[in-house]
Design a protein around this motif. Structure first.
Motif, PDB file in Angstrom:
ATOM      1  N   ARG A  12       0.834  -1.211   0.000  1.00  0.00           N
ATOM      2  CA  ARG A  12       0.000   0.000   0.000  1.00  0.00           C
ATOM      3  C   ARG A  12       0.867   1.258   0.000  1.00  0.00           C
ATOM      4  N   ILE A  30       2.286   1.630  -3.483  1.00  0.00           N
ATOM      5  CA  ILE A  30       1.280   2.139  -4.427  1.00  0.00           C
ATOM      6  C   ILE A  30       1.159   3.650  -4.300  1.00  0.00           C
ATOM      7  N   THR A  31       1.133   4.145  -3.075  1.00  0.00           N
ATOM      8  CA  THR A  31       1.044   5.590  -2.847  1.00  0.00           C
ATOM      9  C   THR A  31       2.214   6.308  -3.496  1.00  0.00           C
ATOM     10  N   ASN A  51       2.091   6.083  -7.442  1.00  0.00           N
ATOM     11  CA  ASN A  51       1.130   7.021  -8.033  1.00  0.00           C
ATOM     12  C   ASN A  51       1.608   8.469  -7.911  1.00  0.00           C
ATOM     13  N   LYS A  52       2.258   8.780  -6.820  1.00  0.00           N
ATOM     14  CA  LYS A  52       2.756  10.144  -6.611  1.00  0.00           C
ATOM     15  C   LYS A  52       3.834  10.512  -7.630  1.00  0.00           C
ATOM     16  N   GLN A 107       4.482   8.769 -10.431  1.00  0.00           N
ATOM     17  CA  GLN A 107       4.102   8.294 -11.764  1.00  0.00           C
ATOM     18  C   GLN A 107       5.104   7.300 -12.358  1.00  0.00           C
ATOM     19  N   SER A 131       1.175  -1.240 -12.375  1.00  0.00           N
ATOM     20  CA  SER A 131       0.744   0.004 -11.751  1.00  0.00           C
ATOM     21  C   SER A 131      -0.517  -0.359 -10.980  1.00  0.00           C
ATOM     22  N   GLU A 163      -3.955   1.266  -8.333  1.00  0.00           N
ATOM     23  CA  GLU A 163      -4.643   2.339  -7.625  1.00  0.00           C
ATOM     24  C   GLU A 163      -5.486   1.715  -6.534  1.00  0.00           C
ATOM     25  N   SER A 164      -5.653   2.464  -5.487  1.00  0.00           N
ATOM     26  CA  SER A 164      -6.431   1.995  -4.355  1.00  0.00           C
ATOM     27  C   SER A 164      -7.705   2.832  -4.267  1.00  0.00           C
ATOM     28  N   LYS A 165      -8.856   2.159  -4.327  1.00  0.00           N
ATOM     29  CA  LYS A 165     -10.157   2.843  -4.223  1.00  0.00           C
ATOM     30  C   LYS A 165     -11.030   2.080  -3.239  1.00  0.00           C
ATOM     31  N   ILE A 221      -7.596  -2.669  -4.007  1.00  0.00           N
ATOM     32  CA  ILE A 221      -6.485  -2.348  -4.899  1.00  0.00           C
ATOM     33  C   ILE A 221      -6.768  -2.942  -6.270  1.00  0.00           C
TER      34      ILE A 221
END
Length: 154
Positions: free
Chosen positions: A28, A31-32, A35-36, A38, A115, A117-119, A123
């Motif tokens: 996790r 992933i953060t 994404n930050k 890219q 890649s 994303e967490s929503k 994940i």
């Protein structure tokens, strides 16, 4: 004065080369960061204390200056370890087992590029490709990795 400058330069270069790469163990967190900045994640599924091919990949590729330079520019590193003799926290062990099942990992070493994303606490991974041990040293392995991370468009 020149001598002092050369000595300072030498130690600066040595210190930069000695810097270890940041390998995340918490997916996790990775992933953060991914994404930050890219950048995709390089997820290294390994049996660090028992898998001969994993140890060989570490020594021949992942610990080389060529890999370090490439990784710093292109990926966020995630180590998912399945040791036999080294204790892990229950959280890391559970996370790694879930990811092994999610990615269908059946052998070690496996390096999966993705890649994510967490929503809403879930994940979603987008697989880019995978590889394992590649004979021929760091440049052979990096050529495969580069073709996955930056595929040529036809």
């Amino acid at each position: 004065m020149k001598k002092i400058l050369l000595i300072v330069l030498f130690f600066s270069i040595s210190a930069m080369q000695a810097q270890d790469l940041k390998w995340y163990t918490d997916v996790r967190e990775a992933i953060t960061v991914s994404n930050k900045v890219q950048k995709p994640m390089l997820m290294f599924f390994t049996g660090s204390d028992w898998c001969g091919w994993c140890i060989r990949l570490q020594n021949e590729v992942l610990k080389t200056p060529e890999f370090k330079k490439w990784a710093q520019e292109n990926v966020i590193l995630v180590e998912l370890d399945y040791p036999r003799a080294v204790a892990q926290t229950p959280e890391i062990k559970s996370q790694n087992n879930e990811l092994q099942q999610a990615f269908g990992i059946q052998g070690f070493p496996t390096v999966f590029f993705t890649s994510a994303e967490s929503k809403d606490g879930r994940i979603n991974f987008k697989g880019l490709g995978k590889t394992g041990y590649v004979a021929g040293g760091p440049m052979a392995w990096l050529n495969v990795a580069e073709s996955i991370v930056h595929p040529k468009k036809i």
